[in-house]
Design an enzyme around this catalytic site. Structure first.
Site, PDB file in Angstrom:
ATOM      1  N   TYR A 165      32.621  36.428  47.510  1.00  0.00           N
ATOM      2  CA  TYR A 165      33.602  37.503  47.346  1.00  0.00           C
ATOM      3  C   TYR A 165      34.992  37.058  47.781  1.00  0.00           C
ATOM      4  O   TYR A 165      35.988  37.302  47.095  1.00  0.00           O
ATOM      5  CB  TYR A 165      33.122  38.699  48.162  1.00  0.00           C
ATOM      6  CG  TYR A 165      33.950  39.956  48.066  1.00  0.00           C
ATOM      7  CD1 TYR A 165      33.901  40.757  46.928  1.00  0.00           C
ATOM      8  CD2 TYR A 165      34.749  40.365  49.126  1.00  0.00           C
ATOM      9  CE1 TYR A 165      34.634  41.930  46.844  1.00  0.00           C
ATOM     10  CE2 TYR A 165      35.488  41.531  49.052  1.00  0.00           C
ATOM     11  CZ  TYR A 165      35.427  42.301  47.916  1.00  0.00           C
ATOM     12  OH  TYR A 165      36.158  43.458  47.842  1.00  0.00           O
ATOM     13  N   LYS A 169      38.269  36.806  45.433  1.00  0.00           N
ATOM     14  CA  LYS A 169      39.386  37.685  45.732  1.00  0.00           C
ATOM     15  C   LYS A 169      40.674  36.902  46.002  1.00  0.00           C
ATOM     16  O   LYS A 169      41.769  37.349  45.622  1.00  0.00           O
ATOM     17  CB  LYS A 169      39.054  38.587  46.916  1.00  0.00           C
ATOM     18  CG  LYS A 169      38.067  39.704  46.581  1.00  0.00           C
ATOM     19  CD  LYS A 169      38.580  40.592  45.455  1.00  0.00           C
ATOM     20  CE  LYS A 169      37.773  41.866  45.291  1.00  0.00           C
ATOM     21  NZ  LYS A 169      38.247  42.691  44.157  1.00  0.00           N
TER      22      LYS A 169
END
Length: 315
Positions: A165, A169
């Site tokens: 993640y 991101k």
């Protein structure tokens, strides 16, 4: 109903729930017609797509006097990105705004993470921003106007148990800066937000436990849970609090803001600085030798213990 976006058309991905739902509703309340995309899967991206979440938002927009259509595609598919843009053109005749918001979680410590857990998160977040942006940017370039708002995260600054993640991101921030350079000359802006909000992705027991451990270890990057806001904390973490700034970035008032990333939550909007070299050391010649690096490190920041995440000494 406002009129700041009257006559404009927006796509919002992952708009069936949480932050994306807030974006879609507020865009519509300011006069925009909205393509409400939501695959309808679980927080981890599993299960077959369900039409329900997107349809519910479309119904809410129409009940309030706005106009919207639902889209059920997965943003991880290139063809779906093209279909989404074409749907906006077919339904409303134009496209002015793209808010990339769709996301999933597959949290696990990196030494336990599977290839599939890595790939699916990167596909939905990072590739998922590209799939729609590619085709939207073609429209924006031709009409010499457009707004892109991407969704990054404070986890991109480093967060325990979120290697997939965090990588996706922070990649989104790099993508945003490049979009700003590529498209700014055509009157298109691209900015990113790092939202804090209580959503089904952030309120899981697993993530709460990971954040607790991170805070105890001093490793959490900007987690709102480190701050005591008393009774106001729940209200400040409401997902819809993120939407006013996002929608404002889509208005004419924000035409000169491009290539930046912002912390957005509650009653706070903060702008991150652009990365710069914090400090530098130089070799006596055209390159370093290992011996010279040993010497320089002992006399400079390279050998200091001021790093935010110091490693434990070998046992």
């Amino acid at each position: 109903m406002g009129d700041r976006l009257d006559g404009r058309v927006a796509i919002v991905t992952g708009a069936g729930r949480g932050i994306g739902r807030g974006h879609a509703l507020l865009l519509a309340s300011e006069g925009a017609r909205v393509v409400v995309n939501d695959y309808g899967g679980s927080q981890g991206g599993e299960l077959d797509g369900e039409a329900g979440p997107a349809d519910e938002v479309v119904t809410a927009i129409k009940d309030a006097g706005g106009d919207a259509v639902a889209n059920y595609d997965s943003v991880a598919d290139m063809a779906a990105g093209e279909r989404m843009v074409q749907q906006a053109l077919d339904a409303f005749g134009r496209l002015d705004i793209l808010i990339n918001n769709a996301g999933i979680l597959r949290d696990r410590m990196v030494f336990n993470m599977t290839e599939e857990e890595w790939d699916v998160v990167v596909d939905v977040h990072l590739k998922g921003h590209f799939t729609v942006t590619k085709y939207a940017s073609q429209v924006f370039r031709q009409q010499r106007s457009g707004r892109i708002v991407n969704t990054s995260s404070e986890s991109g600054l480093g967060n325990m148990g979120q290697a997939n993640y965090a990588a996706a991101k922070e990649g989104i921030v790099g993508l945003t800066r490049t979009l700003a350079r590529d498209l700014g000359r055509y009157g298109v802006t691209a900015n990113a937000i790092r939202p804090r909000a209580g959503t089904r992705l952030t309120l899981t027991e697993e993530l709460a436990e990971a954040q607790r451990r991170a805070r105890e270890a001093g490793l959490a990057a900007g987690d709102a849970g480190d701050i005591d806001f008393g009774a106001d904390r729940e209200a400040m973490m409401a997902p819809e609090n993120v939407s006013p700034f996002v929608v404002w970035l889509c208005t004419d008032a924000a035409a000169n803001i491009n290539g930046r990333d912002f912390l957005v939550w509650g009653n706070e909007v903060g702008m991150y600085n652009l990365p710069t070299v914090e400090a530098a050391v130089y070799a006596s010649g055209t390159s370093f030798s290992l011996d010279e690096l040993d010497r320089v490190a002992a006399q400079s920041y390279l050998g200091s213990q001021k790093n935010p995440w110091p490693a434990q000494a070998p046992r």
